[in-house]
Design a protein around this motif. Structure first.
Motif, PDB file in Angstrom:
ATOM      1  N   LYS B 215       0.635  -1.406  -0.473  1.00  0.00           N
ATOM      2  CA  LYS B 215       0.297   0.091  -0.134  1.00  0.00           C
ATOM      3  C   LYS B 215       0.764   0.941   0.372  1.00  0.00           C
ATOM      4  CE  LYS B 215      -4.313  -1.460   2.387  1.00  0.00           C
ATOM      5  NZ  LYS B 215      -5.053  -1.200   3.704  1.00  0.00           N
ATOM      6  N   LEU B 219       1.589   4.359  -3.220  1.00  0.00           N
ATOM      7  CA  LEU B 219       1.056   5.981  -3.165  1.00  0.00           C
ATOM      8  C   LEU B 219       2.490   6.288  -4.268  1.00  0.00           C
ATOM      9  CD1 LEU B 219       1.844   6.813   1.022  1.00  0.00           C
ATOM     10  CD2 LEU B 219      -0.417   7.104  -1.090  1.00  0.00           C
ATOM     11  N   TRP B 227      -5.496   9.331  -9.765  1.00  0.00           N
ATOM     12  CA  TRP B 227      -6.561   9.206  -8.683  1.00  0.00           C
ATOM     13  C   TRP B 227      -7.200   9.975  -8.836  1.00  0.00           C
ATOM     14  CZ3 TRP B 227      -3.301   7.051  -3.992  1.00  0.00           C
ATOM     15  CH2 TRP B 227      -2.244   5.323  -4.406  1.00  0.00           C
ATOM     16  N   ARG B 228      -7.095  10.915  -8.956  1.00  0.00           N
ATOM     17  CA  ARG B 228      -8.337  11.859  -9.268  1.00  0.00           C
ATOM     18  C   ARG B 228      -9.577  11.578  -9.921  1.00  0.00           C
ATOM     19  NH1 ARG B 228      -6.435  17.235 -11.179  1.00  0.00           N
ATOM     20  NH2 ARG B 228      -7.005  16.314 -12.684  1.00  0.00           N
ATOM     21  N   PHE B 231     -11.400   7.872  -9.008  1.00  0.00           N
ATOM     22  CA  PHE B 231     -12.026   7.642  -7.713  1.00  0.00           C
ATOM     23  C   PHE B 231     -12.466   9.577  -8.090  1.00  0.00           C
ATOM     24  CE2 PHE B 231      -7.742   5.781  -6.874  1.00  0.00           C
ATOM     25  CZ  PHE B 231      -8.275   3.785  -7.101  1.00  0.00           C
ATOM     26  N   ARG B 233     -15.266  11.010  -5.990  1.00  0.00           N
ATOM     27  CA  ARG B 233     -15.543  10.883  -4.645  1.00  0.00           C
ATOM     28  C   ARG B 233     -17.303  10.903  -4.350  1.00  0.00           C
ATOM     29  NH1 ARG B 233     -12.321  13.547  -1.526  1.00  0.00           N
ATOM     30  NH2 ARG B 233     -14.226  14.206   0.204  1.00  0.00           N
ATOM     31  N   LYS B 236     -18.162   6.358  -2.181  1.00  0.00           N
ATOM     32  CA  LYS B 236     -18.175   5.715  -0.980  1.00  0.00           C
ATOM     33  C   LYS B 236     -19.177   5.285  -1.199  1.00  0.00           C
ATOM     34  CE  LYS B 236     -18.214  10.021   0.824  1.00  0.00           C
ATOM     35  NZ  LYS B 236     -18.614  11.474   2.266  1.00  0.00           N
ATOM     36  N   PHE B 243     -14.400   3.089  10.657  1.00  0.00           N
ATOM     37  CA  PHE B 243     -12.428   3.743  10.233  1.00  0.00           C
ATOM     38  C   PHE B 243     -12.409   2.022   9.040  1.00  0.00           C
ATOM     39  CE2 PHE B 243     -12.824   6.444  13.615  1.00  0.00           C
ATOM     40  CZ  PHE B 243     -12.130   7.635  12.986  1.00  0.00           C
ATOM     41  N   GLU B 246     -14.302   2.872   2.623  1.00  0.00           N
ATOM     42  CA  GLU B 246     -15.230   3.618   3.442  1.00  0.00           C
ATOM     43  C   GLU B 246     -14.690   4.778   1.543  1.00  0.00           C
ATOM     44  OE1 GLU B 246     -16.071   6.543   6.059  1.00  0.00           O
ATOM     45  OE2 GLU B 246     -17.050   7.143   4.564  1.00  0.00           O
ATOM     46  N   PHE B 247     -13.513   4.957   1.468  1.00  0.00           N
ATOM     47  CA  PHE B 247     -13.921   5.609   0.520  1.00  0.00           C
ATOM     48  C   PHE B 247     -12.978   4.711  -0.951  1.00  0.00           C
ATOM     49  CE2 PHE B 247     -12.343   8.467   4.317  1.00  0.00           C
ATOM     50  CZ  PHE B 247     -13.262   9.904   3.708  1.00  0.00           C
ATOM     51  N   VAL B 249     -10.490   4.901  -3.019  1.00  0.00           N
ATOM     52  CA  VAL B 249      -9.439   4.862  -2.874  1.00  0.00           C
ATOM     53  C   VAL B 249      -8.026   3.442  -1.848  1.00  0.00           C
ATOM     54  CG1 VAL B 249      -8.572   6.863  -1.433  1.00  0.00           C
ATOM     55  CG2 VAL B 249      -6.799   5.966  -3.472  1.00  0.00           C
ATOM     56  N   GLU B 250      -9.190   3.783  -0.742  1.00  0.00           N
ATOM     57  CA  GLU B 250      -8.881   3.211  -0.262  1.00  0.00           C
ATOM     58  C   GLU B 250      -9.275   1.127  -0.516  1.00  0.00           C
ATOM     59  OE1 GLU B 250      -9.697   4.160   4.487  1.00  0.00           O
ATOM     60  OE2 GLU B 250     -11.177   4.269   3.402  1.00  0.00           O
ATOM     61  N   LEU B 253      -6.843   0.382  -2.770  1.00  0.00           N
ATOM     62  CA  LEU B 253      -5.530  -0.321  -2.081  1.00  0.00           C
ATOM     63  C   LEU B 253      -5.563  -2.109  -1.547  1.00  0.00           C
ATOM     64  CD1 LEU B 253      -4.085   3.269  -0.413  1.00  0.00           C
ATOM     65  CD2 LEU B 253      -3.436   2.393  -2.779  1.00  0.00           C
TER      66      LEU B 253
END
Lengths: 364, 364
Positions: B215, B219, B227-228, B231, B233, B236, B243, B246-247, B249-250, B253
């Motif tokens: 991971k 980066l 990435w912008r 992914f 927004r 979600k 935690f 949720e996102f 990009v998560e 990864l």
């Protein structure tokens, strides 16, 4: 509690943007200068994630603050002229109520029972603080990094509460790259066994997780350019063991991360970090107005970015500049050549002093 | 051992650049095309850290390789014209001898008894392989990423072994920012309890460490710009727990890191990662020649970088271009607008095919 902090007790229940509430919430804050008779000279500083209310020294505390060069008599934010307010963010661990504060209903720390924190909550609670001091409208908000997004949250929810905005190294929303970095920081803390689902203690602290989280964050605070000049390859150390510390940049990360471990509360860090990723100024757009800032009554704004900022790249400042101009706000965009990346506003003193000072002079 | 691999047994003891040696070392390699009668049409591909010898499909293995679009009949590296060689790096875990290979003296894996590995060792062992095939001089070396530094290591130690060089997304040395990322990757692996000082097993694998290391690496592989766009927004997810993921990009990864955990040997990863940070082409400068490439007899070189590459930023390619030009080599520098960052050479097929194909055509 440090005795130089002033404490604002949030009246009644404080309701959170995503639901939930706290009773007897407190914001710790500091002020510089004097509020004038018509209460028109107030400047609110909204802080980055790990900063606190102590932005600069004052009569009650002679310790240098995190923005010492910027705030004071004769400085860019001149406390002979302005009444400056800076609070530790709600959810933080620097005197304001946060996840590590005792829940008055149980006497035990909230931990994960603390309501989901958003930058809107930081904005709303800070506005209550300002109103309690008698500020009906701010002359200006100044927000670097997370503080820039908190300032936008305040602006989007209270569209005429400020006349001017100084928005530094920030944007309308976190780009996925920044979310990825923060996600890995949160993961490092959460996976430390000592984190123990939030039931850590001073003697049983998630040191490894906090340290590693800080190291990951540090990848994004400065810039590859600055590091190239700072860490000559010739300075290599003999490592104590195979794969021990050997490269100058490793010593640097180790040193700074060690300093951070006990400086911030781990759950507070998680809450604030997620709040940054949750914030989405664009979500305020409506069917009527695609521009979420369309109704804002700002007189003017200064938007500042740095070419080397990895965390809030200049596209974000350009986007905000377009939106504000489109809303009829007289805004100025300045992209600096600072090599210090995201941290430039803390380090590149002459450039940022001049920008902020000259802009504020024009707002008088 | 995959039966499509050819195995080269390194003759005698193989002595390492920083000391130590191995006996009966093996390099696993693959070839494409035919070596011509005067053995003048050989192209050596030197790989990135986690790649193996299977750069493209061939008669013995129809699985797509890691550079499938680049190598083959009628492609940029045209196997109708060129005899192409690609080896798994010494120290790697893809059939060549590395830290997880059995030490013939003990029958047990070397683990940390494997000699300190440098890119010079990868270069020297690969040259022995090429010589064993009968190649007295390469027509060209092609090295992307770590392979670009391995190619320079070969060039600096065997100054007339190649006529042409294609150097992609690499440089004379790792900048501190890249070293920092790799240092954190190594730290993630080393601190996994299952790593157990190298005494892990398939059933007791440092999965968390390998996953987190991947991971962190991710980066730096693509770019904030890509990435912008990738992914939004709006995508979600509702996290399974506070935690949790949720996102978008998560998820990305998580998905890619999970795929990597068992794809690479942890100690091999450490050795190769450190070898990249150790490499310093500038250390070959002498009192007589400040330019470490001064004596190189390259006829020409193509140096390619991408504006969005965080790991090997374009300053490195510009530096190499200057050094090669200064040494009298006819070199060409191309910086692409690819948005895929460091990985552009794997993804931006048309741009990189054209660059490599056109350059090779000019070398004939």
């Amino acid at each position: 509690m440090a005795n130089y902090l002033e404490l604002f007790q949030i009246p009644n229940s404080f309701k959170f943007h995503r639901g939930g509430y706290i009773e007897q919430g407190i914001l710790a804050y500091e002020t510089w200068g004097e509020l004038n008779a018509d209460k028109s000279n107030a400047i609110l500083i909204l802080t980055g994630l790990s900063a606190d209310s102590h932005a600069a020294r004052h009569s009650q505390n002679d310790t240098a603050g995190w923005w010492e060069y910027m705030i004071g008599s004769g400085k860019a934010i001149d406390t002979d002229q302005w009444f400056v307010v800076c609070a530790s963010s709600l959810g933080s661990c620097k005197g304001s109520t946060g996840p590590c504060s005792p829940n008055p209903q149980t006497g035990q720390p909230y931990r994960f029972d603390f309501p989901d924190l958003t930058l809107e909550d930081i904005a709303n609670s800070t506005k209550l603080l300002c109103e309690s001091i008698g500020i009906k409208q701010l002359h200006a908000m100044v927000g670097p990094s997370m503080g820039g997004m908190s300032a936008l949250a305040l602006l989007l929810n209270h569209k005429n509460y400020t006349r001017h905005l100084i928005h530094i190294a920030s944007g309308m929303a976190s780009p996925p790259f920044s979310t990825a970095i923060r996600s890995l920081q949160r993961e490092a803390i959460l996976k430390d066994e000592n984190f123990n689902k939030g039931f850590y203690s001073t003697n049983n602290w998630p040191e490894e997780g906090m340290k590693f989280a800080r190291k990951i964050g540090m990848l994004s605070y400065r810039s590859a350019t600055e590091w190239r000049d700072r860490f000559p390859r010739s300075l290599k150390q003999i490592p104590e063991h195979a794969f021990g510390i050997e490269f100058p940049v490793e010593s640097y990360l180790e040193h700074h991360a060690n300093q951070f471990i006990h400086k911030f509360d781990p759950i507070s860090y998680l809450y604030l970090s997620r709040a940054m990723d949750w914030f989405n100024g664009e979500s305020y757009a409506t069917a009527k107005d695609k521009n979420p800032l369309a109704d804002v009554t700002l007189k003017s704004a200064l938007i500042v970015g740095a070419h080397t900022d990895l965390l809030f790249p200049i596209e974000l400042q350009e986007e905000l500049f377009e939106l504000l101009n489109d809303s009829g706000c007289d805004s100025t965009l300045t992209i600096t050549d600072s090599i210090q990346g995201h941290d430039a506003f803390l380090v590149d003193q002459t450039v940022f002093s001049d920008l902020v000072g000259n802009y504020l002079n024009q707002t008088v």
